[in-house]
Write a protein that holds these residues in place. Structure first.
Motif, short mmCIF file in Angstrom:
data_model
loop_
_atom_site.label_atom_id
_atom_site.label_comp_id
_atom_site.label_asym_id
_atom_site.label_seq_id
_atom_site.Cartn_x
_atom_site.Cartn_y
_atom_site.Cartn_z
N TYR A 1 24.30 -37.04 54.11
CA TYR A 1 24.20 -37.73 52.47
C TYR A 1 25.04 -37.04 51.68
O TYR A 1 26.01 -37.34 50.84
CB TYR A 1 22.73 -37.75 52.08
CG TYR A 1 22.18 -39.05 52.59
CD1 TYR A 1 21.83 -40.15 51.76
CD2 TYR A 1 21.47 -38.73 53.89
CE1 TYR A 1 21.15 -41.09 52.51
CE2 TYR A 1 20.77 -39.88 54.68
CZ TYR A 1 20.51 -41.17 53.64
OH TYR A 1 19.75 -42.06 54.42
N HIS B 1 23.88 -47.41 45.77
CA HIS B 1 23.88 -46.83 46.94
C HIS B 1 23.53 -48.02 48.00
O HIS B 1 24.36 -48.29 48.87
CB HIS B 1 22.86 -45.91 47.04
CG HIS B 1 22.87 -45.15 48.49
ND1 HIS B 1 23.30 -43.97 48.64
CD2 HIS B 1 22.43 -45.74 49.68
CE1 HIS B 1 23.04 -43.54 49.77
NE2 HIS B 1 22.28 -44.73 50.47
N GLU B 2 22.71 -48.80 47.90
CA GLU B 2 22.29 -49.82 48.83
C GLU B 2 23.47 -50.85 48.67
O GLU B 2 23.87 -51.37 49.80
CB GLU B 2 20.99 -50.46 48.59
CG GLU B 2 19.60 -49.42 48.52
CD GLU B 2 19.71 -48.42 49.88
OE1 GLU B 2 20.01 -49.12 50.88
OE2 GLU B 2 19.41 -47.36 49.62
N GLU C 1 26.18 -42.88 55.25
CA GLU C 1 25.20 -42.62 54.11
C GLU C 1 26.22 -41.84 53.26
O GLU C 1 25.85 -41.56 52.10
CB GLU C 1 24.28 -41.93 54.71
CG GLU C 1 23.11 -42.59 55.69
CD GLU C 1 22.68 -43.81 54.70
OE1 GLU C 1 22.69 -43.79 53.59
OE2 GLU C 1 22.13 -44.66 55.43
N GLU D 1 19.15 -50.84 53.63
CA GLU D 1 20.33 -51.86 53.25
C GLU D 1 20.54 -52.88 54.19
O GLU D 1 21.56 -53.43 54.79
CB GLU D 1 21.45 -50.68 53.38
CG GLU D 1 21.99 -50.37 54.71
CD GLU D 1 21.46 -49.07 55.23
OE1 GLU D 1 20.33 -48.53 54.45
OE2 GLU D 1 22.05 -48.31 55.74
N HIS E 1 26.44 -49.89 50.62
CA HIS E 1 26.38 -50.13 52.33
C HIS E 1 26.81 -51.43 52.54
O HIS E 1 27.27 -51.57 53.97
CB HIS E 1 24.91 -50.14 52.46
CG HIS E 1 24.30 -48.70 52.88
ND1 HIS E 1 25.10 -47.67 53.51
CD2 HIS E 1 23.18 -48.22 52.13
CE1 HIS E 1 24.35 -46.53 53.41
NE2 HIS E 1 23.23 -46.55 52.95
ZN ZN Z 1 21.78 -45.04 52.55
#
Ligand code: ZN
Length: 426
Positions: free
Chosen positions: A347, A265-266, A288, A241, A269
């Protein structure tokens, strides 16, 4: 690689005579200040520079460092600097590295999650390769190539970022640029950076990117960076990220939507991780776990409530069945050891905690708390305790016990019905 770093310092203590920087494996050839050579020592990772005078609080100076060598990849195979015939790129954390922050694999820095600074980059590449970094390019030099075939690439990021979020990708790249309209009617450029032959597939795989930005703005507040950027690289083990220049596997942008939760997801971040960063690796769930939970928010936004609950229940089933096996024990989410920084508790159980925190507080309180958390700790680092205390201001539910159960202690809360009493209606 040959590198030069000009680092500007503002002194925070009195009687400063040395500066300790992190730089791994590369060879330093010069350190100087105002043209005057400085003495230095460099063991495996510690570059200790002796200053030419005593500096005191609020003094400023700039050190010039020249270095060279072959930058390393992490022993885990995940992180560091990668060379292939066609590409050069970095991944800013090392899964085995201690500390995990891995800027030191390619430039001298304070390599931790807490210290931040702005960056300007200049890279020389051979035409037709171009270099892409965090932030925005100097458009007057964009792709300028001299008559010897050397291309000048200049970039700047104005937001302060920690060393592990610095990202570079060099290749024979083309760019797809589009615009995201924020709710305030501002426009944020979206850069998808890939070889020309891959751009159409990349665009198809990223069809829902603008909707992903909207979904996170709804929960966490406005997108605060100068661009949304993904550089597609030949790495298949995951994405990284880097702020506004995410390193993303080219193979997973295959034209399908199969991997779009990784895209989401990225992006997430850029709130959880890049904008507000965990102070220590032991609190990596703040980065995360919350970015993983954001995948579910993305699913809810695009595909509806059923898709959201499918994601949540699949994830939680995985946590209950496997997290203690893959990580070797039933662990708390906070206070995680070095070997499990990037493990299942962080996670997956972290994502479960995100879902439960939302439902425990209710949507209105959770959104308000998240949005104000982002502005209160903008471009700073936080602990789980600071997050708990901030979120507590937005709910009458007791977050001390919630965090004790879900974040600070191992195992799971459990509900069972031990008896029932049936009374007839009269
Ligand atoms: Zn991540």
């Amino acid at each position: 690689m040959q590198g030069e770093a000009d680092i500007s310092f503002t002194v925070k203590v009195d009687n400063l005579t040395i500066v300790d920087l992190d730089l791994e494996s590369l060879t330093v050839t010069t350190a100087s200040l105002n043209g005057e050579d400085l003495a230095y020592t460099h063991d495996e990772t510690l570059l200790r520079i002796t200053l030419n005078q005593v500096y005191n609080e609020n003094d400023t100076f700039e050190i010039h460092i020249e270095y060279e060598g072959a930058p390393i990849t992490d022993s885990s195979g995940w992180g560091g600097f990668y060379w292939t015939n066609d590409y050069a790129y970095n991944l800013g954390v090392g899964f085995d590295a201690a500390p995990h922050s891995f800027g030191r694999a390619w430039f001298p820095c304070f390599d931790n999650f807490v210290e931040r600074c702005t960056y300007s980059f200049t890279a020389y590449t051979t035409f037709p390769k171009k270099a892409f970094f965090n932030g925005l390019p100097d458009f007057s030099y964009m792709g300028f190539t001299d008559d010897t075939g050397v291309t000048l690439n200049q970039w700047t990021i104005d937001n302060e970022i920690p060393s592990y979020l610095v990202g570079m990708a060099v290749g024979e790249y083309d760019v797809s640029v589009s615009q995201y309209q924020t709710s305030e009617n501002d426009s944020v450029p979206i850069w998808l950076i890939a070889p020309e032959n891959n751009l159409a597939q990349v665009e198809n795989s990223f069809t829902n990117l603008s909707a992903a930005i909207s979904s996170f703005e709804e929960f966490y507040g406005d997108y605060q960076w100068s661009k949304v950027g993904y550089s597609f690289v030949p790495f298949n083990g995951g994405a990284m990220e880097h702020a506004t220049n995410i390193a993303y596997p080219l193979s997973l942008a295959d034209g399908s939507l199969d991997y779009e939760t990784l895209m989401a997801h990225e992006l997430a971040h850029h709130w959880w991780g890049d904008y507000v960063t965990c102070s220590t690796a032991e609190d990596m769930w703040i980065n995360e776990g919350m970015a993983s939970y954001s995948e579910a928010l993305f699913m809810e936004h695009i595909y509806g409530a059923d898709a959201y609950y499918d994601w949540i229940t699949d994830n939680h089933r995985d946590v209950l069945l496997y997290a203690h096996i893959t990580d070797g024990a039933y662990l708390p989410v906070s206070g995680i050891g070095h070997e499990n920084t990037y493990g299942s508790h962080v996670y997956n159980k972290g994502a479960s905690a995100g879902h439960n925190l939302r439902t425990y507080m209710g949507d209105i309180a959770f959104k308000s708390a998240s949005e104000s958390f982002m502005s209160a700790y903008a471009l700073q680092s936080v602990s789980s305790e600071q997050m708990r205390n901030h979120f507590q201001n937005y709910t009458t539910s007791d977050l001390t016990s919630f965090f004790a159960d879900w974040i600070f202690n191992p195992g799971f809360t459990d509900f069972s019905i031990d008896s029932k009493l049936i009374t007839e209606a009269t």
